[in-house]
Design a protein around this motif. Structure first.
Motif, PDB file in Angstrom:
ATOM      1  N   GLY A  28       0.858  -1.185   0.000  1.00 43.32           N
ATOM      2  CA  GLY A  28       0.000   0.000   0.000  1.00 43.32           C
ATOM      3  C   GLY A  28       0.891   1.231   0.000  1.00 43.32           C
ATOM      4  N   ARG A  29       0.281   2.389   0.031  1.00 50.65           N
ATOM      5  CA  ARG A  29       1.093   3.612   0.030  1.00 50.65           C
ATOM      6  C   ARG A  29       0.476   4.683   0.925  1.00 50.65           C
ATOM      7  N   VAL A  30       1.352   5.568   1.383  1.00 53.34           N
ATOM      8  CA  VAL A  30       0.841   6.792   1.978  1.00 53.34           C
ATOM      9  C   VAL A  30       1.340   7.914   1.077  1.00 53.34           C
ATOM     10  N   ASN A  31       0.438   8.821   0.718  1.00 51.25           N
ATOM     11  CA  ASN A  31       0.910   9.949  -0.090  1.00 51.25           C
ATOM     12  C   ASN A  31       1.348  11.057   0.859  1.00 51.25           C
ATOM     13  N   LEU A  32       2.621  11.439   0.773  1.00 51.22           N
ATOM     14  CA  LEU A  32       3.138  12.452   1.703  1.00 51.22           C
ATOM     15  C   LEU A  32       2.680  13.848   1.296  1.00 51.22           C
ATOM     16  N   ILE A  33       2.706  14.121  -0.011  1.00 52.28           N
ATOM     17  CA  ILE A  33       2.283  15.441  -0.501  1.00 52.28           C
ATOM     18  C   ILE A  33       2.018  15.328  -2.009  1.00 52.28           C
ATOM     19  N   GLY A  34       1.128  16.200  -2.495  1.00 48.32           N
ATOM     20  CA  GLY A  34       0.770  16.152  -3.916  1.00 48.32           C
ATOM     21  C   GLY A  34      -0.549  15.410  -4.054  1.00 48.32           C
ATOM     22  N   GLU A  35      -1.631  16.020  -3.512  1.00 48.11           N
ATOM     23  CA  GLU A  35      -2.920  15.320  -3.501  1.00 48.11           C
ATOM     24  C   GLU A  35      -3.827  15.849  -4.597  1.00 48.11           C
ATOM     25  N   HIS A  36      -4.396  14.915  -5.340  1.00 46.03           N
ATOM     26  CA  HIS A  36      -5.277  15.214  -6.478  1.00 46.03           C
ATOM     27  C   HIS A  36      -4.528  15.921  -7.610  1.00 46.03           C
ATOM     28  N   THR A  37      -3.221  15.857  -7.570  1.00 49.81           N
ATOM     29  CA  THR A  37      -2.428  16.456  -8.650  1.00 49.81           C
ATOM     30  C   THR A  37      -2.131  15.447  -9.751  1.00 49.81           C
ATOM     31  N   ASP A  38      -2.217  14.143  -9.451  1.00 48.36           N
ATOM     32  CA  ASP A  38      -1.745  13.171 -10.455  1.00 48.36           C
ATOM     33  C   ASP A  38      -2.565  13.206 -11.745  1.00 48.36           C
ATOM     34  N   TYR A  39      -3.909  13.282 -11.608  1.00 43.65           N
ATOM     35  CA  TYR A  39      -4.722  13.316 -12.844  1.00 43.65           C
ATOM     36  C   TYR A  39      -4.719  14.700 -13.490  1.00 43.65           C
ATOM     37  N   ASN A  40      -4.041  15.654 -12.844  1.00 51.51           N
ATOM     38  CA  ASN A  40      -3.819  16.961 -13.480  1.00 51.51           C
ATOM     39  C   ASN A  40      -2.390  17.064 -14.016  1.00 51.51           C
ATOM     40  N   PRO A 165     -11.851   7.220 -12.519  1.00 50.44           N
ATOM     41  CA  PRO A 165     -10.913   7.932 -13.405  1.00 50.44           C
ATOM     42  C   PRO A 165      -9.650   8.407 -12.681  1.00 50.44           C
ATOM     43  N   CYS A 166      -8.926   7.469 -12.051  1.00 50.90           N
ATOM     44  CA  CYS A 166      -7.795   7.831 -11.183  1.00 50.90           C
ATOM     45  C   CYS A 166      -6.549   8.150 -11.974  1.00 50.90           C
ATOM     46  N   GLY A 167      -5.561   8.731 -11.286  1.00 51.69           N
ATOM     47  CA  GLY A 167      -4.247   8.977 -11.877  1.00 51.69           C
ATOM     48  C   GLY A 167      -3.364   7.743 -11.723  1.00 51.69           C
ATOM     49  N   ILE A 168      -2.062   7.929 -11.973  1.00 54.13           N
ATOM     50  CA  ILE A 168      -1.123   6.790 -11.986  1.00 54.13           C
ATOM     51  C   ILE A 168      -0.409   6.598 -10.642  1.00 54.13           C
ATOM     52  N   MET A 169      -0.573   7.580  -9.736  1.00 57.33           N
ATOM     53  CA  MET A 169       0.259   7.590  -8.531  1.00 57.33           C
ATOM     54  C   MET A 169       0.230   6.285  -7.740  1.00 57.33           C
ATOM     55  N   ASP A 170      -0.946   5.799  -7.401  1.00 61.27           N
ATOM     56  CA  ASP A 170      -1.038   4.675  -6.462  1.00 61.27           C
ATOM     57  C   ASP A 170      -0.419   3.402  -7.039  1.00 61.27           C
ATOM     58  N   GLN A 171      -0.743   3.137  -8.285  1.00 57.77           N
ATOM     59  CA  GLN A 171      -0.221   1.916  -8.916  1.00 57.77           C
ATOM     60  C   GLN A 171       1.296   2.006  -9.106  1.00 57.77           C
ATOM     61  N   ALA A 215     -17.671  12.313  -5.711  1.00 58.08           N
ATOM     62  CA  ALA A 215     -16.934  13.571  -5.571  1.00 58.08           C
ATOM     63  C   ALA A 215     -15.605  13.497  -6.340  1.00 58.08           C
ATOM     64  N   TYR A 216     -14.968  12.331  -6.335  1.00 56.59           N
ATOM     65  CA  TYR A 216     -13.701  12.182  -7.064  1.00 56.59           C
ATOM     66  C   TYR A 216     -13.925  12.477  -8.546  1.00 56.59           C
ATOM     67  N   ARG A 217     -14.985  11.864  -9.065  1.00 53.64           N
ATOM     68  CA  ARG A 217     -15.300  12.071 -10.490  1.00 53.64           C
ATOM     69  C   ARG A 217     -15.606  13.552 -10.761  1.00 53.64           C
ATOM     70  N   THR A 320      -4.690  12.165   3.643  1.00 54.10           N
ATOM     71  CA  THR A 320      -3.907  11.570   2.549  1.00 54.10           C
ATOM     72  C   THR A 320      -4.845  10.718   1.686  1.00 54.10           C
ATOM     73  N   GLY A 321      -4.605  10.702   0.383  1.00 52.72           N
ATOM     74  CA  GLY A 321      -5.479   9.941  -0.513  1.00 52.72           C
ATOM     75  C   GLY A 321      -6.628  10.803  -1.018  1.00 52.72           C
ATOM     76  N   ALA A 322      -7.672  10.138  -1.497  1.00 53.90           N
ATOM     77  CA  ALA A 322      -8.756  10.856  -2.169  1.00 53.90           C
ATOM     78  C   ALA A 322      -9.566  11.737  -1.236  1.00 53.90           C
ATOM     79  N   GLY A 323      -9.714  11.362   0.039  1.00 52.80           N
ATOM     80  CA  GLY A 323     -10.457  12.181   0.997  1.00 52.80           C
ATOM     81  C   GLY A 323     -11.815  11.604   1.350  1.00 52.80           C
TER      82      GLY A 323
HETATM   83  C1  GLA Z   1      -6.772   8.247  -5.222  1.00 50.64           C
HETATM   84  C2  GLA Z   1      -6.400   7.992  -6.677  1.00 50.64           C
HETATM   85  C3  GLA Z   1      -5.067   8.624  -7.038  1.00 50.64           C
HETATM   86  C4  GLA Z   1      -5.018  10.096  -6.615  1.00 50.64           C
HETATM   87  C5  GLA Z   1      -5.503  10.268  -5.182  1.00 50.64           C
HETATM   88  C6  GLA Z   1      -5.628  11.724  -4.787  1.00 50.64           C
HETATM   89  O1  GLA Z   1      -5.882   7.607  -4.358  1.00 50.64           O
HETATM   90  O2  GLA Z   1      -6.333   6.601  -6.931  1.00 50.64           O
HETATM   91  O3  GLA Z   1      -4.813   8.479  -8.408  1.00 50.64           O
HETATM   92  O4  GLA Z   1      -5.767  10.891  -7.501  1.00 50.64           O
HETATM   93  O5  GLA Z   1      -6.759   9.653  -4.957  1.00 50.64           O
HETATM   94  O6  GLA Z   1      -4.379  12.341  -4.789  1.00 50.64           O
END
Ligand code: GLA
Length: 372
Positions: A28-40, A165-171, A215-217, A320-323
């Motif tokens: 798994g992961r913890v996102n330290l910083i950069g939230e909701h930026t991946d799909y942007n 419609p997530c970004g690439i960060m988590d994978q 809300a994510y969408r 951290t994460g989507a919220g």
């Molecule tokens: C989820 C998504 C990620 C990213 C985060 C928010 O974890 O899977 O792609 O958008 O939310 O930063």
């Protein structure tokens, strides 16, 4: 759960007549910083943690792909020939069918298999249990070995099959491991070493509000709309002084993305300069922006962040994460970890009647086969 021998034992109990399985794990992961930026197409700094999803897989010798989740005590099965026409059913099994579907779409020949999933990553805890499952399964069912390629495949399954419609960060962080400063446009990245006097502790709100998926969408669409109005391809190219074409919610969303990208760069510089106090300040600023501008926090997340910030030795805290539930991440001086945990447990229980699961995170390697 304790390693490959343990999951093989569970596999054998579930599938007594099956061949000996091979075992894979993905963190798994913890996102330290950069939230909701991946799909942007912006900047992120996630860290792979020492909680992983394990999968044990053996050929079934027939035409069925069978799966059983140890956590959920539930399973499902698909006939291999039906996988290309499979449709999502709206529960966790979509993550399994989605990976098989994506593999077949890419021409990987699927064979019948028995699969046992045993995960330490809390479901709905904001620590990417889904990405850990997708990445471990993609490897186990014959996907590409290169981390970026397996991440792209697992993300495609999530976007095109599951419908998120997530970004690439988590994978990507689950496949690659450790802590990475990633540019989601160029996909170039570098490892980040955190200062020794910073411990990372997650605290799970134990709630996941219904709103999360919709809300994510909506946020993804709002960001695309804001970029359109600004006449740019993505909010990665937006600038704070040039958001004049926007107002209301779109202005707030764009402002979060622009300032969050800047915070990621500042955080990396602070980490390189061993400036733990500055790292903490940036993390807390990120929470305020996610709460007020991006509007993806909730009372439980805000409560845990505010309670943490009152503890001596806590450098910064944020969701951290989507919220809309899931976890907070806390940057803490190592000697303050115990008092942080004790305070959050006591206060959260008192005000919300729940005990937050907390985890002192250790940066971990990326997904791989587990031998022995
Ligand atoms: C989820 C998504 C990620 C990213 C985060 C928010 O974890 O899977 O792609 O958008 O939310 O930063």
């Amino acid at each position: 759960m304790a390693g490959a021998a343990e999951i093989v034992r569970k596999f054998d109990a579930r599938y007594p007549a099956s061949a000996t399985p091979r075992v894979w794990r993905a963190p798994g992961r913890v996102n330290l910083i950069g939230e909701h930026t991946d799909y942007n197409l912006g900047l992120v700094l996630p860290m792979a943690i020492d909680l992983a999803c394990w999968v044990a897989v053996a050929p079934s010798g027939d035409e069925w792909l069978r799966v059983y989740s140890q956590q959920l005590g539930a399973g499902s099965q698909w006939c291999i020939a039906d996988i290309p026409r499979a449709l999502p059913v709206g529960d966790w099994t979509d993550r399994v069918a989605g990976i098989a579907w994506e593999l077949s779409r890419r021409g990987v020949e699927l064979h019948g298999a028995n699969v046992l999933i045993d995960s330490q990553v809390p479901l709905g805890g904001g620590l990417s249990s889904s990405a850990a499952l997708g990445v471990s399964l993609a490897l186990a069912l014959g996907g590409p070995r290169e981390p970026l390629e397996v991440a792209k495949l697992a993300r495609a399954a999530e976007v095109d099959f599951v419908g998120v419609p997530c970004g690439i960060m988590d994978q990507f962080i689950s496949a690659e491991g450790w802590a990475m400063f990633l540019d989601c446009r160029s996909l170039s990245w570098s490892s980040v070493k955190l200062p020794a006097d910073v411990a990372i502790v997650t605290a799970n709100t134990m709630v996941k509000h219904e709103l999360e998926a919709s809300a994510y969408r909506t946020r993804v669409e709002e960001c695309a709309e804001a970029a359109r109005k600004l006449g740019i391809g993505s909010l990665r190219d937006a600038e704070l002084g040039a958001l004049g074409a926007l107002d209301g919610a779109l202005l707030k969303r764009a402002r979060h993305i622009v300032t969050e990208n800047a915070r990621v760069s500042r955080f990396v510089a602070a980490a390189e300069g061993d400036d733990a106090a500055e790292m903490g300040r940036i993390v807390t600023e990120s929470h305020i922006s996610l709460r007020d501008d991006y509007e993806v926090s909730c009372v439980e997340l805000d409560f845990l962040v505010e309670a943490a910030l009152r503890v001596e030795g806590v450098l910064g805290a944020r969701m951290t994460g989507a919220g809309f539930g899931g976890s907070t991440v806390n940057l803490v001086h190592p000697e303050a970890v115990d008092s942080l945990k004790a305070t959050l447990a006591a206060e959260y229980r008192k005000y919300h009647g729940l005990t937050p699961e907390m985890h002192l995170c250790v940066a971990s390697p990326g997904a791989s086969e587990v031998i022995g």
